[in-house]
Design a protein around this motif. Structure first.
Motif, PDB file in Angstrom:
ATOM      1  N   ALA A  14       0.837  -1.207   0.000  1.00  0.00           N
ATOM      2  CA  ALA A  14       0.000   0.000   0.000  1.00  0.00           C
ATOM      3  C   ALA A  14       0.865   1.247   0.000  1.00  0.00           C
ATOM      4  N   LEU A  15       1.922   1.248   0.810  1.00  0.00           N
ATOM      5  CA  LEU A  15       2.823   2.402   0.849  1.00  0.00           C
ATOM      6  C   LEU A  15       3.536   2.575  -0.490  1.00  0.00           C
ATOM      7  N   ALA A  16       3.932   1.485  -1.110  1.00  0.00           N
ATOM      8  CA  ALA A  16       4.601   1.571  -2.414  1.00  0.00           C
ATOM      9  C   ALA A  16       3.690   2.220  -3.452  1.00  0.00           C
ATOM     10  N   ILE A  17       2.403   1.908  -3.409  1.00  0.00           N
ATOM     11  CA  ILE A  17       1.449   2.515  -4.342  1.00  0.00           C
ATOM     12  C   ILE A  17       1.350   4.014  -4.088  1.00  0.00           C
ATOM     13  N   VAL A  18       1.250   4.405  -2.810  1.00  0.00           N
ATOM     14  CA  VAL A  18       1.155   5.828  -2.470  1.00  0.00           C
ATOM     15  C   VAL A  18       2.424   6.557  -2.893  1.00  0.00           C
ATOM     16  N   ASP A  19       3.582   5.953  -2.651  1.00  0.00           N
ATOM     17  CA  ASP A  19       4.850   6.574  -3.060  1.00  0.00           C
ATOM     18  C   ASP A  19       4.899   6.788  -4.569  1.00  0.00           C
ATOM     19  N   ARG A  20       4.391   5.822  -5.312  1.00  0.00           N
ATOM     20  CA  ARG A  20       4.488   5.874  -6.778  1.00  0.00           C
ATOM     21  C   ARG A  20       3.381   6.708  -7.420  1.00  0.00           C
ATOM     22  N   ASP A  21       2.145   6.535  -6.933  1.00  0.00           N
ATOM     23  CA  ASP A  21       0.983   7.103  -7.617  1.00  0.00           C
ATOM     24  C   ASP A  21       0.231   8.146  -6.804  1.00  0.00           C
ATOM     25  N   GLY A  22       0.681   8.414  -5.560  1.00  0.00           N
ATOM     26  CA  GLY A  22      -0.033   9.355  -4.706  1.00  0.00           C
ATOM     27  C   GLY A  22      -1.254   8.713  -4.063  1.00  0.00           C
ATOM     28  N   LEU A  23      -1.908   9.470  -3.196  1.00  0.00           N
ATOM     29  CA  LEU A  23      -3.064   8.938  -2.482  1.00  0.00           C
ATOM     30  C   LEU A  23      -4.196   8.560  -3.425  1.00  0.00           C
ATOM     31  N   ALA A  24      -4.331   9.305  -4.511  1.00  0.00           N
ATOM     32  CA  ALA A  24      -5.409   9.014  -5.462  1.00  0.00           C
ATOM     33  C   ALA A  24      -5.234   7.644  -6.101  1.00  0.00           C
ATOM     34  N   GLY A  25      -3.998   7.137  -6.126  1.00  0.00           N
ATOM     35  CA  GLY A  25      -3.754   5.841  -6.746  1.00  0.00           C
ATOM     36  C   GLY A  25      -4.009   4.667  -5.832  1.00  0.00           C
ATOM     37  N   LEU A  26      -4.277   4.929  -4.547  1.00  0.00           N
ATOM     38  CA  LEU A  26      -4.490   3.846  -3.585  1.00  0.00           C
ATOM     39  C   LEU A  26      -5.954   3.445  -3.543  1.00  0.00           C
ATOM     40  N   SER A  27      -6.231   2.192  -3.805  1.00  0.00           N
ATOM     41  CA  SER A  27      -7.587   1.652  -3.716  1.00  0.00           C
ATOM     42  C   SER A  27      -7.484   0.156  -3.452  1.00  0.00           C
ATOM     43  N   MET A  28      -8.584  -0.436  -3.066  1.00  0.00           N
ATOM     44  CA  MET A  28      -8.593  -1.881  -2.870  1.00  0.00           C
ATOM     45  C   MET A  28      -8.232  -2.586  -4.176  1.00  0.00           C
ATOM     46  N   ARG A  29      -8.682  -2.020  -5.295  1.00  0.00           N
ATOM     47  CA  ARG A  29      -8.401  -2.642  -6.590  1.00  0.00           C
ATOM     48  C   ARG A  29      -6.923  -2.541  -6.958  1.00  0.00           C
ATOM     49  N   SER A  30      -6.329  -1.347  -6.769  1.00  0.00           N
ATOM     50  CA  SER A  30      -4.911  -1.197  -7.120  1.00  0.00           C
ATOM     51  C   SER A  30      -4.033  -2.028  -6.199  1.00  0.00           C
ATOM     52  N   LEU A  31      -4.400  -2.119  -4.928  1.00  0.00           N
ATOM     53  CA  LEU A  31      -3.637  -2.931  -3.989  1.00  0.00           C
ATOM     54  C   LEU A  31      -3.766  -4.412  -4.335  1.00  0.00           C
ATOM     55  N   ALA A  32      -4.978  -4.830  -4.681  1.00  0.00           N
ATOM     56  CA  ALA A  32      -5.179  -6.225  -5.084  1.00  0.00           C
ATOM     57  C   ALA A  32      -4.342  -6.556  -6.312  1.00  0.00           C
ATOM     58  N   GLY A  33      -4.277  -5.626  -7.258  1.00  0.00           N
ATOM     59  CA  GLY A  33      -3.463  -5.850  -8.446  1.00  0.00           C
ATOM     60  C   GLY A  33      -1.995  -6.000  -8.113  1.00  0.00           C
ATOM     61  N   ALA A  34      -1.492  -5.163  -7.187  1.00  0.00           N
ATOM     62  CA  ALA A  34      -0.082  -5.243  -6.796  1.00  0.00           C
ATOM     63  C   ALA A  34       0.225  -6.563  -6.099  1.00  0.00           C
ATOM     64  N   LEU A  35      -0.766  -7.094  -5.382  1.00  0.00           N
ATOM     65  CA  LEU A  35      -0.586  -8.351  -4.657  1.00  0.00           C
ATOM     66  C   LEU A  35      -0.982  -9.567  -5.492  1.00  0.00           C
ATOM     67  N   ARG A  36      -1.481  -9.304  -6.708  1.00  0.00           N
ATOM     68  CA  ARG A  36      -1.905 -10.367  -7.618  1.00  0.00           C
ATOM     69  C   ARG A  36      -2.995 -11.235  -7.009  1.00  0.00           C
ATOM     70  N   THR A  37      -3.996 -10.544  -6.518  1.00  0.00           N
ATOM     71  CA  THR A  37      -5.159 -11.238  -5.968  1.00  0.00           C
ATOM     72  C   THR A  37      -6.395 -10.438  -6.338  1.00  0.00           C
ATOM     73  N   GLY A  38      -7.549 -10.887  -5.892  1.00  0.00           N
ATOM     74  CA  GLY A  38      -8.781 -10.168  -6.171  1.00  0.00           C
ATOM     75  C   GLY A  38      -9.112  -9.188  -5.057  1.00  0.00           C
ATOM     76  N   PRO A  39      -9.813  -8.088  -5.394  1.00  0.00           N
ATOM     77  CA  PRO A  39     -10.167  -7.113  -4.360  1.00  0.00           C
ATOM     78  C   PRO A  39     -10.928  -7.714  -3.190  1.00  0.00           C
ATOM     79  N   MET A  40     -11.807  -8.663  -3.451  1.00  0.00           N
ATOM     80  CA  MET A  40     -12.596  -9.243  -2.361  1.00  0.00           C
ATOM     81  C   MET A  40     -11.715  -9.999  -1.371  1.00  0.00           C
ATOM     82  N   THR A  41     -10.602 -10.555  -1.855  1.00  0.00           N
ATOM     83  CA  THR A  41      -9.686 -11.259  -0.951  1.00  0.00           C
ATOM     84  C   THR A  41      -9.142 -10.320   0.118  1.00  0.00           C
ATOM     85  N   LEU A  42      -8.918  -9.075  -0.267  1.00  0.00           N
ATOM     86  CA  LEU A  42      -8.327  -8.119   0.673  1.00  0.00           C
ATOM     87  C   LEU A  42      -9.249  -7.803   1.837  1.00  0.00           C
ATOM     88  N   TYR A  43     -10.550  -7.973   1.647  1.00  0.00           N
ATOM     89  CA  TYR A  43     -11.470  -7.681   2.744  1.00  0.00           C
ATOM     90  C   TYR A  43     -11.322  -8.680   3.896  1.00  0.00           C
TER      91      TYR A  43
END
Length: 211
Positions: A14-43
């Motif tokens: 999550a921090l890596a996404i914020v560092d790279r793309d700013g706060l606007a780039g942080l979402s459950m979907r973008s984090l799931a993509g970085a972790l190579r999983t589905g957004p629902m898994t993150l819940y």
């Protein structure tokens, strides 16, 4: 069933996404993509956006290189404040969250504990100790907000901004114009000089308490 991710892994992604793309780039979907999983898994790990932002705060706190205590409380306080400043400065896009979101774990409070412990060794207690702690924290985070909140410009931006303010105030606001001139020359030293002034005041209060 073994957890697929650790909380630390999610924090750091999550921090890596914020560092790279700013706060606007942080979402459950973008984090799931970085972790190579589905957004629902993150819940299973994170309960929504607010909790996700709290993880970013904890991730920054985890990167604070907290110093070991010595028998010099003032040096320890300086070291703890400087370590916090360096960690915050390394992640400018996260500053708005550091100012507005509470930590979600005791580990996220570890840098504040180190600072509070150092100040406690000054001999201050009660309201004076609280005021000293808040003064140091306010200085570190206030300077971070002033320098880093918003997009981080290239190196030397602080001096460029000082020159801009100097031009804006020249001939109309003399006190600010003089400060802007000084700021342009000492932008890189501002943290160390300001912290020294704060600690000088705390040291005088500690000496009065012991008198």
């Amino acid at each position: 069933m073994r957890a697929r991710f650790t909380l630390a892994e999610i924090q750091q992604q999550a921090l890596a996404i914020v560092d790279r793309d700013g706060l606007a780039g942080l979402s459950m979907r973008s984090l799931a993509g970085a972790l190579r999983t589905g957004p629902m898994t993150l819940y299973n790990y994170v309960n929504g956006r607010e909790a996700l932002e709290e993880l970013v705060v904890d991730a920054v706190a985890a990167r604070v290189d907290t110093p070991e205590p010595t028998d010099d409380w003032a040096a320890d306080t300086r070291a703890a404040a400087t370590a916090l400043w360096r960690a915050v400065r390394a992640h400018p896009a996260a500053v708005p969250l550091l100012l507005t979101r509470r930590t979600s774990s005791p580990a996220g409070l570890a840098p504040a504990e180190v600072l509070a412990a150092a100040l406690t060794r000054s001999g201050l207690d009660g309201a004076d100790l609280l005021a000293a702690f808040r003064a140091v924290m306010a200085f570190v985070m206030g300077l971070a907000q002033a320098e880093l909140a918003g997009p981080l410009a290239p190196e030397g931006a602080a001096a460029a901004e000082a020159h801009r303010i100097g031009a804006l105030t020249e001939g109309t606001l003399p006190a600010l114009s003089r400060l802007a001139s000084v700021s342009a020359d000492y932008a890189d030293e501002e943290f160390d000089r300001g912290l020294a002034l704060v600690l000088s005041g705390i040291q005088q209060a500690a000496e009065r308490a012991h008198a």
